[in-house]
Write a protein that holds these residues in place. Structure first.
Motif, PDB file in Angstrom:
ATOM      1  N   LEU A   1     -10.257   5.304  22.717  1.00  0.00           N
ATOM      2  CA  LEU A   1     -10.532   5.595  21.309  1.00  0.00           C
ATOM      3  C   LEU A   1      -9.250   5.976  20.571  1.00  0.00           C
ATOM      4  N   VAL A   2      -8.448   6.842  21.179  1.00  0.00           N
ATOM      5  CA  VAL A   2      -7.184   7.245  20.553  1.00  0.00           C
ATOM      6  C   VAL A   2      -6.254   6.041  20.412  1.00  0.00           C
ATOM      7  N   PHE A   3      -6.214   5.189  21.435  1.00  0.00           N
ATOM      8  CA  PHE A   3      -5.367   3.995  21.370  1.00  0.00           C
ATOM      9  C   PHE A   3      -5.825   3.061  20.250  1.00  0.00           C
ATOM     10  N   SER A   4      -7.133   2.888  20.109  1.00  0.00           N
ATOM     11  CA  SER A   4      -7.658   2.011  19.055  1.00  0.00           C
ATOM     12  C   SER A   4      -7.326   2.556  17.671  1.00  0.00           C
TER      13      SER A   4
ATOM     14  N   ALA B   1      -4.095   2.467  12.806  1.00  0.00           N
ATOM     15  CA  ALA B   1      -3.209   3.176  11.878  1.00  0.00           C
ATOM     16  C   ALA B   1      -1.855   2.475  11.777  1.00  0.00           C
ATOM     17  N   PHE B   2      -1.347   2.008  12.906  1.00  0.00           N
ATOM     18  CA  PHE B   2      -0.068   1.278  12.896  1.00  0.00           C
ATOM     19  C   PHE B   2      -0.191  -0.016  12.105  1.00  0.00           C
ATOM     20  N   PHE B   3      -1.303  -0.728  12.307  1.00  0.00           N
ATOM     21  CA  PHE B   3      -1.522  -1.988  11.595  1.00  0.00           C
ATOM     22  C   PHE B   3      -1.598  -1.761  10.088  1.00  0.00           C
ATOM     23  N   LEU B   4      -2.410  -0.781   9.665  1.00  0.00           N
ATOM     24  CA  LEU B   4      -2.563  -0.520   8.235  1.00  0.00           C
ATOM     25  C   LEU B   4      -1.260  -0.018   7.618  1.00  0.00           C
ATOM     26  N   THR B   5      -0.550   0.847   8.353  1.00  0.00           N
ATOM     27  CA  THR B   5       0.730   1.352   7.844  1.00  0.00           C
ATOM     28  C   THR B   5       1.736   0.230   7.680  1.00  0.00           C
ATOM     29  N   ASP B   6       1.793  -0.668   8.664  1.00  0.00           N
ATOM     30  CA  ASP B   6       2.720  -1.792   8.595  1.00  0.00           C
ATOM     31  C   ASP B   6       2.382  -2.719   7.432  1.00  0.00           C
ATOM     32  N   ILE B   7       1.091  -3.004   7.249  1.00  0.00           N
ATOM     33  CA  ILE B   7       0.678  -3.890   6.160  1.00  0.00           C
ATOM     34  C   ILE B   7       0.982  -3.264   4.803  1.00  0.00           C
TER      35      ILE B   7
END
Length: 394
Positions: free
Chosen positions: A36-39, A44-50
């Protein structure tokens, strides 16, 4: 000396494997928590990068230069500005000078200081990104910036223009309108057919081999790859019926075929959730089956039907493969005004920009993803709202 009793003798119900089972349970909880933490971290990484890559696209570089509107600039638009600025000003903007004079004849014979669209390399330079700008042009931009004549302004062209071969002039408008028209056709076709099919199968059809074959095929169609629906749409709507290629009409009908099984399955589940006591009470009052279904069962199941339908339409909006097959990946500079004109959709436009060599398309691709995600999140939020608003307690 008394012998010390073991745990089995102290407790006849003691299970030696209980300790191991507790350890396994703790390990399982740890693994689920870690996943769950990894997901969440990946999301969060994906949204931050986008957001980091896409937010600069909503700003556009403009330069304040003198623009001359005369007969010479009509014949040769390059002569409408000082020659030294030709390397830093967008060529697409300069080409619009004759059209500006045609729209506003009062500009004729004047030289006006105007905020003009900068070249894509100037835009990247002012944003601190990778750029390919000549030294002399960089000096000109630095001088304009020192005089507060080079600014990053809101990029309204992103929402006003369609696709363009010039990166700084490319916009998302034609893709947005194409998506709206395509989903409109999808909704008008898939929703009534899907709901009526679900009502027939759940309320009126007998349980025989024919209906069982239909149910198996519906469940199978909901799981096959979406690109096969694109091939089906190409074969039926374009090759057989001769509908215009790359049009929202063909794209909407193709997505309707793909969304139909999802709507049928979700509508049947919503109808099945209505208690049988509602039906029995209606029959006890002397109502017919059609009246019970229309006036009692369907209103109670409507929130679930709407939720499943909106989620199905949101999934259809994010599909690219079937629309590529029917030609909605084409270069569309102008927004379509009808469902029979050539159009593209947001996922296809994002796919096209992702393959372009210019660096400015990187941020435009991310900005397009932000717009698409915003629409999808809005649709899912609307589905939750409708379910809560029309939900009936029994």
């Amino acid at each position: 000396m008394r012998r010390k009793k073991n745990k089995k003798e102290e407790n006849p119900f003691y299970d030696p494997s209980l300790k191991n089972r507790h350890k396994s349970s703790r390990r399982f909880k740890l693994f689920t928590l870690a996943s769950l933490v990894f997901s969440i971290a990946f999301l969060a990484f994906f949204l931050t990068d986008i957001v980091t890559k896409g937010s600069p696209a909503f700003k556009q570089a403009y330069l304040l230069v003198d623009v001359t509107y005369n007969e010479t600039s009509i014949k040769n638009y390059r002569k409408s500005i000082d020659r030294k600025y030709t390397g830093v000003v967008s060529r697409a903007w300069i080409r619009e000078v004759p059209n500006m004079i045609e729209k506003d004849p009062s500009l004729m014979g004047k030289t006006v200081s105007t905020w003009v669209l900068a070249d894509d390399q100037v835009d990247q330079y002012l944003k601190g990104h990778y750029y390919k700008l000549k030294r002399k042009d960089r000096i000109i931009v630095d001088d304009l910036k020192a005089e507060n004549k080079a600014q990053l302004q809101f990029n309204k062209l992103f929402f006003e223009n369609g696709d363009s071969k010039t990166p700084e002039y490319a916009g998302f408008k034609s893709a947005i309108i194409g998506s709206v028209l395509t989903l409109l056709i999808t909704m008008l076709v898939a929703f009534p057919i899907g709901v009526m099919t679900a009502i027939y199968l759940e309320e009126f059809a007998e349980d025989n081999k024919f209906t069982q074959i239909i149910e198996v095929n519906i469940n199978n169609l909901a799981a096959i790859p979406s690109i096969l629906f694109g091939l089906l749409g190409l074969a039926i709507f374009i090759s057989l019926f001769g509908l215009p290629r790359s049009s929202p009409l063909v794209g909407g009908l193709t997505l309707a075929l793909m969304t139909l099984p999802i709507i049928i399955v979700s509508a049947r589940a919503a109808l099945r959730s209505v208690p049988d006591s509602i039906r029995q009470a209606g029959y006890g009052l002397g109502l017919t089956k059609i009246q019970v279904t229309r006036d009692h069962v369907l209103p109670l199941a409507f929130p679930g039907i709407m939720t499943g339908s909106i989620i199905g339409l949101a999934q259809a909006m994010g599909e690219t493969a079937p629309l590529i097959i029917v030609g909605m990946i084409a270069f569309i500079p102008d927004a379509p005004s009808s469902v029979t004109q050539a159009a593209t959709v947001m996922p296809a436009q994002i796919f096209t920009w992702a393959g372009m060599p210019e660096r400015m398309y990187i941020e435009k691709t991310a900005a397009g993803i932000i717009v698409l995600l915003s629409v999808l999140i809005s649709l899912n939020t609307l589905a939750i709202y409708l379910r809560k608003k029309f939900e009936v307690k029994w």
